[in-house]
Scaffold this motif. Structure first.
Motif, PDB file in Angstrom:
ATOM      1  N   LYS A 214       0.823  -1.217   0.000  1.00  0.00           N
ATOM      2  CA  LYS A 214       0.000   0.000   0.000  1.00  0.00           C
ATOM      3  C   LYS A 214       0.855   1.265   0.000  1.00  0.00           C
ATOM      4  N   GLN A 215       2.021   1.180   0.679  1.00  0.00           N
ATOM      5  CA  GLN A 215       2.903   2.343   0.757  1.00  0.00           C
ATOM      6  C   GLN A 215       3.904   2.386  -0.397  1.00  0.00           C
ATOM      7  N   GLN A 216       3.731   1.441  -1.340  1.00  0.00           N
ATOM      8  CA  GLN A 216       4.573   1.369  -2.539  1.00  0.00           C
ATOM      9  C   GLN A 216       6.064   1.254  -2.202  1.00  0.00           C
ATOM     10  N   ARG A 217       6.353   0.486  -1.172  1.00  0.00           N
ATOM     11  CA  ARG A 217       7.746   0.233  -0.803  1.00  0.00           C
ATOM     12  C   ARG A 217       8.019  -1.273  -0.731  1.00  0.00           C
ATOM     13  N   PHE A 218       7.214  -2.028  -1.456  1.00  0.00           N
ATOM     14  CA  PHE A 218       7.390  -3.476  -1.506  1.00  0.00           C
ATOM     15  C   PHE A 218       8.558  -3.784  -2.440  1.00  0.00           C
ATOM     16  N   SER A 219       9.583  -4.440  -1.929  1.00  0.00           N
ATOM     17  CA  SER A 219      10.789  -4.675  -2.735  1.00  0.00           C
ATOM     18  C   SER A 219      10.531  -5.687  -3.849  1.00  0.00           C
ATOM     19  N   HIS A 220      11.480  -5.823  -4.745  1.00  0.00           N
ATOM     20  CA  HIS A 220      11.264  -6.601  -5.964  1.00  0.00           C
ATOM     21  C   HIS A 220      11.496  -8.103  -5.792  1.00  0.00           C
ATOM     22  N   ALA A 221      12.169  -8.528  -4.704  1.00  0.00           N
ATOM     23  CA  ALA A 221      12.474  -9.949  -4.546  1.00  0.00           C
ATOM     24  C   ALA A 221      12.227 -10.395  -3.105  1.00  0.00           C
ATOM     25  N   HIS A 222      11.585 -11.550  -2.974  1.00  0.00           N
ATOM     26  CA  HIS A 222      11.186 -12.026  -1.649  1.00  0.00           C
ATOM     27  C   HIS A 222      11.369 -13.541  -1.546  1.00  0.00           C
ATOM     28  N   ILE A 223      11.621 -14.002  -0.315  1.00  0.00           N
ATOM     29  CA  ILE A 223      11.660 -15.429  -0.016  1.00  0.00           C
ATOM     30  C   ILE A 223      10.630 -15.707   1.074  1.00  0.00           C
ATOM     31  N   ILE A 224       9.773 -16.689   0.829  1.00  0.00           N
ATOM     32  CA  ILE A 224       8.832 -17.143   1.853  1.00  0.00           C
ATOM     33  C   ILE A 224       9.259 -18.556   2.232  1.00  0.00           C
ATOM     34  N   VAL A 225       9.642 -18.741   3.483  1.00  0.00           N
ATOM     35  CA  VAL A 225      10.178 -20.031   3.913  1.00  0.00           C
ATOM     36  C   VAL A 225       9.300 -20.640   5.010  1.00  0.00           C
ATOM     37  N   GLY A 226       9.128 -21.941   4.935  1.00  0.00           N
ATOM     38  CA  GLY A 226       8.326 -22.643   5.936  1.00  0.00           C
ATOM     39  C   GLY A 226       8.122 -24.090   5.533  1.00  0.00           C
ATOM     40  N   GLU A 227       7.655 -24.878   6.478  1.00  0.00           N
ATOM     41  CA  GLU A 227       7.480 -26.303   6.228  1.00  0.00           C
ATOM     42  C   GLU A 227       6.364 -26.563   5.217  1.00  0.00           C
TER      43      GLU A 227
END
Length: 314
Positions: free
Chosen positions: A21-34
């Motif tokens: 919403k604040q337009q500061r979401f970066s371009h690359a992400h990792i979601i980790v979990g079982e």
């Protein structure tokens, strides 16, 4: 489904929505979990939020890459396809989201080839990597991504999830499902849908009974069961720990209301009389060691034989 309908992971959902919403979401992400923890749901809803859509359906600008059936890793050719997809313009609007499942299965060579794209993807392209084992992701990639670690749901959250998903369960069935799932929603669904998991739960009780006899031949007779369910080893070990947890609590308090596996309360009482506190704690340590070995892909037959032998000796 929307973020509000995903049970648990409240802080992570809040961080993601706020950043978008604040337009500061970066371009690359990792979601980790079982496996079964909800990574794909979080990723999909994140993608939908980025596109500014409301309905959870297939969108041309949400592109998903999964490990090919029968393959154990994602190689350089597959990564080249992912990179090529990032260069294509979005079909609608100015944003595109690439979701890569099993990112910890990408070979080191392929990860290195992927690095530049993750560091500087084309404008409007967002990359979301899903993985179970963060340590298998290169540090150079991790340093360029925002990482979200999904933790197991609390008992209250699991109760809410299972109750909403399977409304016809009795209280005893509900507690049994929650005990087996160990905070992982996907395991709860598997337990309801897969009769083999119920067999695991019933058989583990008999395994613990044979361990109490200290009869090596009888203990090793359980080997076939563990070999049969070697691909479900996480469920097997989780189930064992769940029972032992109940046995320890009952030995300590004699309060059946604290038992999670309430439908097995008589079995729990019997086993509580068969084992000392020291032996139970010893078995817990053996199961933890077994889990570590299985995570390292040590030969399952050897691992389970060793586990049974150690349980007899403890």
């Amino acid at each position: 489904m929307s973020f509000s309908m995903i049970i648990g992971h409240e802080n992570i959902k809040f961080q993601i929505v706020s950043a978008i919403k604040q337009q500061r979401f970066s371009h690359a992400h990792i979601i980790v979990g079982e496996d079964g923890i909800g990574k794909s749901f979080i990723a999909r809803e994140t993608a939908i939020e980025i596109l500014g859509k409301c309905e959870n359906k297939q969108y041309a600008d949400i592109v998903e890459f999964k490990l090919a059936k029968g393959k154990k890793s994602i190689g350089i050719d597959e990564v080249k396809n992912i990179i090529e997809e990032t260069t294509k313009k979005p079909y609608e609007g100015d944003k595109k989201i690439i979701i890569v499942y099993n990112a910890d299965k990408i070979t080191e060579t392929a990860q290195n080839a992927f690095l530049k794209t993750i560091e500087e993807p084309p404008k409007g392209v967002f990359i979301i990597l899903l993985c179970e084992k963060l340590e298998l992701i290169l540090d150079t990639i991790k340093s360029r991504c925002q990482t979200y670690k999904l933790n197991r749901l609390s008992e209250e959250e699991m109760m809410k999830f299972v109750s909403s998903k399977f409304s016809g369960l009795s209280e005893i069935e509900l507690k049994s499902v929650i005990a087996f799932s160990d905070g992982i929603p996907g395991r709860a669904e598997k337990f309801i849908d897969d009769s083999s998991l119920r067999e695991i739960r019933d058989t583990i009780i008999n395994v613990l009974r044979t361990v109490s006899t200290n009869n090596l031949e009888e203990i090793l007779s359980n080997e076939n069961f563990f070999v049969k369910y070697k691909n479900e080893w996480q469920e097997v070990l989780t189930c064992m720990l769940s029972y032992i947890r109940d046995v320890l609590i009952y030995k300590e308090t004699s309060n059946r209301d604290l038992i999670i596996n309430i439908d097995k309360v008589n079995d729990v009482k019997d086993i509580a009389e068969m084992f000392s506190f020291n032996k139970l704690n010893g078995i817990i340590n053996i199961i933890k060691e077994t889990r570590i070995k299985m995570e390292k892909n040590v030969n399952s037959t050897l691992v389970f034989d060793s586990m049974l032998l150690k349980m007899q000796e403890v």
